[in-house]
Motif scaffolding. Structure first.
Motif, PDB file in Angstrom:
ATOM      1  N   ALA A  17       2.096  11.769  10.652  1.00 68.26           N
ATOM      2  CA  ALA A  17       2.642  12.795  11.544  1.00 68.26           C
ATOM      3  C   ALA A  17       4.143  12.615  11.764  1.00 68.26           C
ATOM      4  O   ALA A  17       4.891  13.585  11.845  1.00 68.26           O
ATOM      5  N   GLY A  18       4.574  11.366  11.845  1.00 63.93           N
ATOM      6  CA  GLY A  18       5.965  11.132  12.229  1.00 63.93           C
ATOM      7  C   GLY A  18       6.755  10.403  11.166  1.00 63.93           C
ATOM      8  O   GLY A  18       6.854  10.847  10.025  1.00 63.93           O
ATOM      9  N   ALA A  19       7.298   9.258  11.547  1.00 64.84           N
ATOM     10  CA  ALA A  19       8.170   8.489  10.658  1.00 64.84           C
ATOM     11  C   ALA A  19       7.392   7.976   9.436  1.00 64.84           C
ATOM     12  O   ALA A  19       6.174   7.772   9.521  1.00 64.84           O
ATOM     13  N   PHE A  71      10.662   7.066  17.867  1.00 61.26           N
ATOM     14  CA  PHE A  71      10.141   5.739  17.513  1.00 61.26           C
ATOM     15  C   PHE A  71       9.630   5.782  16.079  1.00 61.26           C
ATOM     16  O   PHE A  71       9.271   6.853  15.563  1.00 61.26           O
ATOM     17  N   LEU A  72       9.580   4.620  15.451  1.00 53.57           N
ATOM     18  CA  LEU A  72       9.035   4.535  14.090  1.00 53.57           C
ATOM     19  C   LEU A  72       7.554   4.152  14.121  1.00 53.57           C
ATOM     20  O   LEU A  72       6.813   4.445  13.195  1.00 53.57           O
ATOM     21  N   LEU A  73       7.170   3.451  15.192  1.00 52.58           N
ATOM     22  CA  LEU A  73       5.777   3.025  15.361  1.00 52.58           C
ATOM     23  C   LEU A  73       5.563   2.852  16.857  1.00 52.58           C
ATOM     24  O   LEU A  73       6.421   2.267  17.525  1.00 52.58           O
ATOM     25  N   TYR A  92      15.012   9.137   7.003  1.00 54.72           N
ATOM     26  CA  TYR A  92      14.413   9.566   8.269  1.00 54.72           C
ATOM     27  C   TYR A  92      15.317   9.193   9.455  1.00 54.72           C
ATOM     28  O   TYR A  92      15.532   9.993  10.369  1.00 54.72           O
ATOM     29  N   ILE A  93      15.849   7.973   9.416  1.00 49.30           N
ATOM     30  CA  ILE A  93      16.730   7.540  10.514  1.00 49.30           C
ATOM     31  C   ILE A  93      17.973   8.440  10.570  1.00 49.30           C
ATOM     32  O   ILE A  93      18.384   8.886  11.639  1.00 49.30           O
ATOM     33  N   GLN A 124       0.848  -1.199   0.000  1.00 47.32           N
ATOM     34  CA  GLN A 124       0.000   0.000   0.000  1.00 47.32           C
ATOM     35  C   GLN A 124       0.878   1.241   0.000  1.00 47.32           C
ATOM     36  O   GLN A 124       1.962   1.245   0.574  1.00 47.32           O
ATOM     37  N   GLU A 125       0.389   2.289  -0.642  1.00 47.77           N
ATOM     38  CA  GLU A 125       1.155   3.533  -0.751  1.00 47.77           C
ATOM     39  C   GLU A 125       1.075   4.324   0.554  1.00 47.77           C
ATOM     40  O   GLU A 125       0.134   4.184   1.325  1.00 47.77           O
ATOM     41  N   LYS A 126       2.026   5.199   0.712  1.00 51.12           N
ATOM     42  CA  LYS A 126       2.081   6.031   1.924  1.00 51.12           C
ATOM     43  C   LYS A 126       0.898   7.010   1.955  1.00 51.12           C
ATOM     44  O   LYS A 126       0.659   7.714   0.979  1.00 51.12           O
TER      45      LYS A 126
END
Ligand code: BMA
Length: 340
Positions: free
Chosen positions: A24-26, A267-269, A323-324, A17-19
């Motif tokens: 909001a974050g990562a 955090f990423l999630l 992002y990292i 699935q596409e973004k």
């Protein structure tokens, strides 16, 4: 086209699935139809969570943590054409020793699966006079042969690297205690033959960022990329109502993976959806595997949710690495070789 390269198979048969626009974050987004695996998935199994998936032939196989009706976890095998809809074997995986005799762990949880050359290795946590790491191999997902337990107790969250590095197998692990371990750093060990393990090094510990301030543990098998080994791991914080498990990301040096090159301070999630916040153990996102398409850079992360479900999230290589790097904070304990 991807700027960054990663090693691995081409994986088309998954409903990528596409973004979404409003993240909001990562750059990590959940599969719209989560959870992928719901309660009571197999007769006699109340919950499946913290499980790992790998492409095999033209389909996927998974090793699943299935909690039986007496609460004891074992590893179950599943097969799927799309990584979403699973057909499980009704009984747990029957392990044997190298002489072909039955050799079952008393319990087995949080399995990971890694392919090295033509063999698939499964690692999990099991009783070895206390919680420690179990290891088995298979080439066909029919016969599973247990190898020597790599480490003495107490240890959890072991993950092999998907190839030898400088001729050695490498395994991440997280030394722990007998209970709900209120501490924990990630270490790496190496072996020429998967029997004798040594040259242990510290990889990384907790950080001053609160989501991972209590303990961390490796999650999915590291992905080899042109920037280093991309590692999705779990970070834990302690709150008034218990532990909260989130997913973090780091990039380890390719030739010397005890050296952390980048480590994301965010955090990423983190638990935000009902299936992450509510369940047998609330507030747990526990990554155990990725499936990635080396052609497009798409990455799917399988994670356990609230010790009750399996859920799926997506990202892509260029964006997650960027992002990292952009949000990276490394300390000396991350960047040093990790020996004292
Ligand atoms: C850890 C492990 C995981 C579990 C987590 C949260 O110690 O036991 O299997 O998901 O706790 O309960």
């Amino acid at each position: 086209m991807n700027r960054i390269k990663m090693t691995g198979q081409v994986v088309k048969n998954m409903p990528w699935q596409e973004k979404p626009k409003n993240l909001a974050g990562a750059p990590v987004w959940r599969y719209s139809d989560n959870p992928v695996i719901n309660r009571n998935p197999i007769k006699g199994v109340s919950r499946i969570f913290n499980s790992a998936v790998i492409p095999y032939n033209d389909e996927f196989v998974g090793v699943f943590r299935g909690e039986k009706l007496n609460g004891i976890p074992h590893i179950y095998l599943g097969r799927s054409g799309d990584g979403i809809n699973w057909v499980f074997q009704e009984n747990e995986i029957l392990f044997e020793n190298e002489d072909g005799k039955p050799f079952m762990p008393l319990y087995a949880y949080d399995p990971r699966v890694v392919k090295i050359e033509d063999t698939y290795y499964i690692m999990w946590c099991q009783d070895f006079y206390g919680p420690s790491i179990g290891l088995a191999k298979t080439t066909d997902f029919e016969k599973f042969v247990r190898l020597e337990n790599p480490f003495i107790p107490f240890n959890r969250n072991a993950v092999l690297f998907p190839r030898k590095i400088n001729g050695m197998y490498k395994m991440l692990s997280r030394p722990s205690d007998t209970g709900h371990t209120p501490f924990g750093d990630i270490f790496i060990s190496e072996s020429p033959d998967l029997v004798y393990w040594g040259r242990h090094r510290h990889v990384m510990g907790t950080s001053k960022y609160w989501w991972e301030s209590l303990k961390i543990g490796s999650g999915a098998a590291p992905i080899e990329t042109s920037e280093g080994w991309l590692l999705f791991y779990h970070g834990v914080c302690h709150t008034c109502s218990g532990y909260v498990y989130s997913m973090g990301g780091a990039i380890l040096d390719l030739e010397n993976p005890s050296v952390v090159k980048y480590r994301c301070r965010n955090f990423l999630l983190t638990p935000e959806e009902w299936y992450e916040e509510r369940g047998f153990v609330p507030n747990v996102c526990f990554p155990c595997a990725t499936v990635h398409d080396s052609e497009t850079g798409r990455i799917a992360v399988y994670y356990g949710a609230a010790d009750t479900y399996v859920a799926l999230a997506f990202t892509n290589l260029d964006e997650i690495v960027e992002y990292i790097k952009e949000h990276s904070s490394v300390t000396e304990s991350d960047t040093e070789i990790g020996t004292r």
